[in-house]
Design an enzyme around this catalytic site. Sequence first.
Site, PDB file in Angstrom:
ATOM      1  N   LYS A 188      40.219  56.529  26.962  1.00  0.00           N
ATOM      2  CA  LYS A 188      39.404  55.310  27.462  1.00  0.00           C
ATOM      3  C   LYS A 188      38.205  55.974  27.989  1.00  0.00           C
ATOM      4  O   LYS A 188      36.951  55.682  27.802  1.00  0.00           O
ATOM      5  CB  LYS A 188      39.685  54.430  28.364  1.00  0.00           C
ATOM      6  CG  LYS A 188      40.651  53.555  27.891  1.00  0.00           C
ATOM      7  CD  LYS A 188      40.338  52.244  27.043  1.00  0.00           C
ATOM      8  CE  LYS A 188      40.002  52.552  25.507  1.00  0.00           C
ATOM      9  NZ  LYS A 188      41.187  52.412  24.725  1.00  0.00           N
ATOM     10  N   ASN A 194      30.889  48.072   1.824  1.00  0.00           N
ATOM     11  CA  ASN A 194      31.599  48.735   2.839  1.00  0.00           C
ATOM     12  C   ASN A 194      32.451  49.598   2.103  1.00  0.00           C
ATOM     13  O   ASN A 194      32.760  49.239   1.025  1.00  0.00           O
ATOM     14  CB  ASN A 194      32.212  47.864   3.721  1.00  0.00           C
ATOM     15  CG  ASN A 194      31.287  47.448   4.804  1.00  0.00           C
ATOM     16  OD1 ASN A 194      30.021  47.500   4.638  1.00  0.00           O
ATOM     17  ND2 ASN A 194      32.028  46.199   5.415  1.00  0.00           N
ATOM     18  N   GLY A 195      32.854  50.771   2.541  1.00  0.00           N
ATOM     19  CA  GLY A 195      33.705  51.733   1.691  1.00  0.00           C
ATOM     20  C   GLY A 195      33.089  52.926   1.252  1.00  0.00           C
ATOM     21  O   GLY A 195      32.251  53.328   1.754  1.00  0.00           O
ATOM     22  N   CYS A 208      30.769  49.565   8.955  1.00  0.00           N
ATOM     23  CA  CYS A 208      29.786  48.968   8.258  1.00  0.00           C
ATOM     24  C   CYS A 208      30.127  47.332   8.213  1.00  0.00           C
ATOM     25  O   CYS A 208      31.204  47.073   8.234  1.00  0.00           O
ATOM     26  CB  CYS A 208      29.281  49.336   6.907  1.00  0.00           C
ATOM     27  SG  CYS A 208      29.289  50.951   6.556  1.00  0.00           S
ATOM     28  N   HIS A 237      51.542  74.951  31.025  1.00  0.00           N
ATOM     29  CA  HIS A 237      51.779  75.975  29.586  1.00  0.00           C
ATOM     30  C   HIS A 237      50.042  76.104  29.133  1.00  0.00           C
ATOM     31  O   HIS A 237      50.161  76.490  27.932  1.00  0.00           O
ATOM     32  CB  HIS A 237      52.836  74.933  28.849  1.00  0.00           C
ATOM     33  CG  HIS A 237      54.032  74.890  29.181  1.00  0.00           C
ATOM     34  ND1 HIS A 237      55.122  75.965  29.213  1.00  0.00           N
ATOM     35  CD2 HIS A 237      54.658  73.852  29.992  1.00  0.00           C
ATOM     36  CE1 HIS A 237      56.146  75.841  30.001  1.00  0.00           C
ATOM     37  NE2 HIS A 237      55.791  74.336  30.245  1.00  0.00           N
ATOM     38  N   LYS A 269      34.275  49.849  15.381  1.00  0.00           N
ATOM     39  CA  LYS A 269      35.391  49.051  15.794  1.00  0.00           C
ATOM     40  C   LYS A 269      36.409  48.990  15.012  1.00  0.00           C
ATOM     41  O   LYS A 269      38.005  49.072  15.596  1.00  0.00           O
ATOM     42  CB  LYS A 269      34.849  47.736  16.241  1.00  0.00           C
ATOM     43  CG  LYS A 269      35.999  46.797  16.621  1.00  0.00           C
ATOM     44  CD  LYS A 269      36.520  47.039  18.085  1.00  0.00           C
ATOM     45  CE  LYS A 269      37.724  46.166  18.559  1.00  0.00           C
ATOM     46  NZ  LYS A 269      38.249  47.132  19.868  1.00  0.00           N
ATOM     47  N   GLU A 303      35.761  57.920  25.401  1.00  0.00           N
ATOM     48  CA  GLU A 303      35.077  57.388  24.426  1.00  0.00           C
ATOM     49  C   GLU A 303      33.993  56.705  24.966  1.00  0.00           C
ATOM     50  O   GLU A 303      32.992  56.439  24.477  1.00  0.00           O
ATOM     51  CB  GLU A 303      35.833  56.421  23.527  1.00  0.00           C
ATOM     52  CG  GLU A 303      36.705  55.250  24.195  1.00  0.00           C
ATOM     53  CD  GLU A 303      37.520  54.528  23.309  1.00  0.00           C
ATOM     54  OE1 GLU A 303      37.398  54.495  22.004  1.00  0.00           O
ATOM     55  OE2 GLU A 303      38.583  54.003  23.659  1.00  0.00           O
ATOM     56  N   TRP A 357      27.312  52.357   8.847  1.00  0.00           N
ATOM     57  CA  TRP A 357      27.783  53.338   9.700  1.00  0.00           C
ATOM     58  C   TRP A 357      27.735  54.554   8.966  1.00  0.00           C
ATOM     59  O   TRP A 357      28.535  54.509   7.850  1.00  0.00           O
ATOM     60  CB  TRP A 357      29.188  53.193  10.379  1.00  0.00           C
ATOM     61  CG  TRP A 357      29.644  54.128  11.370  1.00  0.00           C
ATOM     62  CD1 TRP A 357      29.523  54.041  12.775  1.00  0.00           C
ATOM     63  CD2 TRP A 357      30.660  55.174  10.945  1.00  0.00           C
ATOM     64  NE1 TRP A 357      30.146  54.952  13.100  1.00  0.00           N
ATOM     65  CE2 TRP A 357      30.950  55.698  12.204  1.00  0.00           C
ATOM     66  CE3 TRP A 357      31.143  55.552   9.848  1.00  0.00           C
ATOM     67  CZ2 TRP A 357      31.701  56.627  12.371  1.00  0.00           C
ATOM     68  CZ3 TRP A 357      32.104  56.835   9.793  1.00  0.00           C
ATOM     69  CH2 TRP A 357      32.358  57.352  11.049  1.00  0.00           C
ATOM     70  N   ARG A 377      30.809  46.101  15.969  1.00  0.00           N
ATOM     71  CA  ARG A 377      31.511  47.163  15.035  1.00  0.00           C
ATOM     72  C   ARG A 377      30.973  48.532  15.195  1.00  0.00           C
ATOM     73  O   ARG A 377      31.992  49.545  14.674  1.00  0.00           O
ATOM     74  CB  ARG A 377      31.739  46.584  13.645  1.00  0.00           C
ATOM     75  CG  ARG A 377      32.369  45.363  13.553  1.00  0.00           C
ATOM     76  CD  ARG A 377      32.202  44.670  12.332  1.00  0.00           C
ATOM     77  NE  ARG A 377      32.735  45.709  11.142  1.00  0.00           N
ATOM     78  CZ  ARG A 377      33.867  45.396  10.511  1.00  0.00           C
ATOM     79  NH1 ARG A 377      34.840  44.330  10.940  1.00  0.00           N
ATOM     80  NH2 ARG A 377      34.463  46.188   9.650  1.00  0.00           N
TER      81      ARG A 377
HETATM   82  C1  F6R Z   1      40.097  53.253  20.977  1.00  0.00           C
HETATM   83  C2  F6R Z   1      39.998  52.377  19.863  1.00  0.00           C
HETATM   84  C3  F6R Z   1      40.567  53.065  18.516  1.00  0.00           C
HETATM   85  C4  F6R Z   1      41.484  52.250  17.717  1.00  0.00           C
HETATM   86  C5  F6R Z   1      41.849  52.924  16.371  1.00  0.00           C
HETATM   87  C6  F6R Z   1      42.839  51.857  15.444  1.00  0.00           C
HETATM   88  O1  F6R Z   1      39.661  52.370  22.060  1.00  0.00           O
HETATM   89  O2  F6R Z   1      39.750  51.408  19.815  1.00  0.00           O
HETATM   90  O3  F6R Z   1      41.397  54.338  18.738  1.00  0.00           O
HETATM   91  O4  F6R Z   1      42.548  51.847  18.446  1.00  0.00           O
HETATM   92  O5  F6R Z   1      40.664  53.110  15.862  1.00  0.00           O
HETATM   93  O6  F6R Z   1      42.322  50.582  15.401  1.00  0.00           O
HETATM   94  P1  F6R Z   1      43.240  49.596  14.977  1.00  0.00           P
HETATM   95  O7  F6R Z   1      44.161  49.280  16.065  1.00  0.00           O
HETATM   96  O8  F6R Z   1      42.337  48.450  14.628  1.00  0.00           O
HETATM   97  O9  F6R Z   1      44.052  50.094  13.849  1.00  0.00           O
END
Ligand code: F6R
Length: 612
Positions: free
Chosen positions: A489, A104-105, A2, A508, A607, A492, A78, A27
């Site tokens: 990558k 947020n939270g 959020c 395995h 994000k 997602e 979110w 985000r």
């Molecule tokens: C994937 C991605 C997430 C972040 C994860 C941790 O592309 O961006 O997997 O790496 O949410 O986020 P940070 O690095 O901000 O703690």
Amino acid sequence: MCGIVGYIGNRNIADTLIDGLKRLEYRGYDSAGIAVIVKKKIISIKAVGKVSALSAKITPAIRKELSSSKFGIAHTRWATHGAPSERNAHPHLDEKGRFAVVHNGIIENYASLKERLISQGHKFVSETDTEVLAHLIDDCYEGDLLQAVAAALKKVEGTFGIAVISSENPGQIITARRGSPIVIGIGTGETIVASDISAIVSYTDKVIYLNDNDIALVEKDNVDLRNIDNVPVTREIAHINWDPGAAEKGGYEHFMLKEIFEQPEAIANSIRGRLDEEQGTGALSGLNLTPQDLATINRIIIAACGTSLHAGMVGEYYFEDLADIPTEVEQAAEFRYRNPIIHPGTMIIAISQSGETADTLAAVREAKNKGAIVAGICNVVGSTIPRETGRGIYLHAGPEIGVASTKAFTCQVATLLMMALKFGRARRLSRQNGIELVADIHRIPELVKKVLAKSKDIAKIAKKYANAHDFFFIGRGYLYPVAIEGALKLKEISYVHAEGYHAAELKHGPIALLDEKVPVLALANNIPGKDKIIGNMQECKARKAPVIALATEGDNEIRRHAEDIIWIPECSSETAPIPSVVALQLLAYYIAKERGCPIDQPRNLAKSVTVE
Ligand code: F6R
């Protein structure tokens, strides 16, 4: 997740709030809303979907009506409690419509609070946890908004970053935090409240980061900071050194592509001034560790999530190979809940691009409580993890806006390598070995440029495989974590099911899934382990799986083992993860583009993951 924006000043309120929300769009969110007070009445407008849907609801007539107001709050949501809908979108109001709250939270005890408030006659309209805050504030209000919000917050358990306005207190925004970031931007004759500095940078470079349990009364020219027990507190004014243009697409179709192409510069910024060529070591003053301190570290635990966790896995190899320090990597949520064993000499390294990830932050707190030496590797300056660890290294990669992390990963890996070099030099690595490694690290930006120059070839390969439903990525040694990151990558941003495996592990179990429709990408660079991975590629071919190889330029032998090849410049084992992952980022990007996916804002993702 959020996003919060609050504004008080002379600009057009609707335009400013919408602009702030747009800057938080990256985000990830599913609905948005604003609340503004006009003639002592709160006007709230909400929409499901993009900020543009909300903006479309603000007709010229509404914009004109709102323009008499000089303050308001806004939110991108979110969904956690209750589906994305207008009813559940923030801001939330009490039933008398006197208080509007964005949050947020998660309010963990919202169910019992809601039950009590309903029994007292309060009427709820949403399924959210946040709505209890609006009713609680109403319950606690005796004329002083700050006191009412503080009293309400004392009754809640859980995490919050909030902004509140009231029709009873014009010209005031109350903001507070516990576990979810809030930054206050100090402009000239205007003040901005936000959950993320990207909503602030275009107005001012002066900011105050709230600490947990801080609460602030924000006015046009004044910020009154207290703790939740009403004791005044002082927080430093920090200066943001982001170029506001860094958070724009700069001619690229997507932020992700821009950030992939920014990597040579981002990595150069991460390593600038941090290598001592003479002594062959890292110069990382932010760690605040003397060679004597370094000699006492006998175990490292790296805690992180997602892409940062994968960078940590590369770090494990670095610390063990170069510095001789037993190292483990733990998913941060697992670390915090499984009561980790921490002895004297244990160091915890928390890796986080945002510096706000809830589980990584909780791991930091757990480690500190247990007396460990705790350091952070983070990108966002002033974010919570670096502030709480008090020691660590900033990536200086610049803002990462694309939801899929790219440049943060390569800068994290480069930083871990510099760190392991420094630790190694304080222990067993010779000066000559150190000097060679320093030269290797300096070459990384050039290696990345060479991969970027191949983007068209990678796009062609992406087109060929864009319709696959499943994908495997396999690697060994330093390239094993890269296989996992490459698969992440792809899944997602393109929604293709992809798995990253150790090449030896395929037989395995997962090999049962291979057939002519399941491509396998093998990281077959010319570094130790290559001969073994060629064997694994043969096993895949024997099951008719199309094999794509990542291989070292000039290694013509590889042509016999793969249908398609992505060429990577020759480099050392230690630096190989970086150019290799860049190729996989490009492959994922072009596959997602072929499939028409919303690359910068993939479905369901956020994000910065500030809830557990
Ligand atoms: C994937 C991605 C997430 C972040 C994860 C941790 O592309 O961006 O997997 O790496 O949410 O986020 P940070 O690095 O901000 O703690």
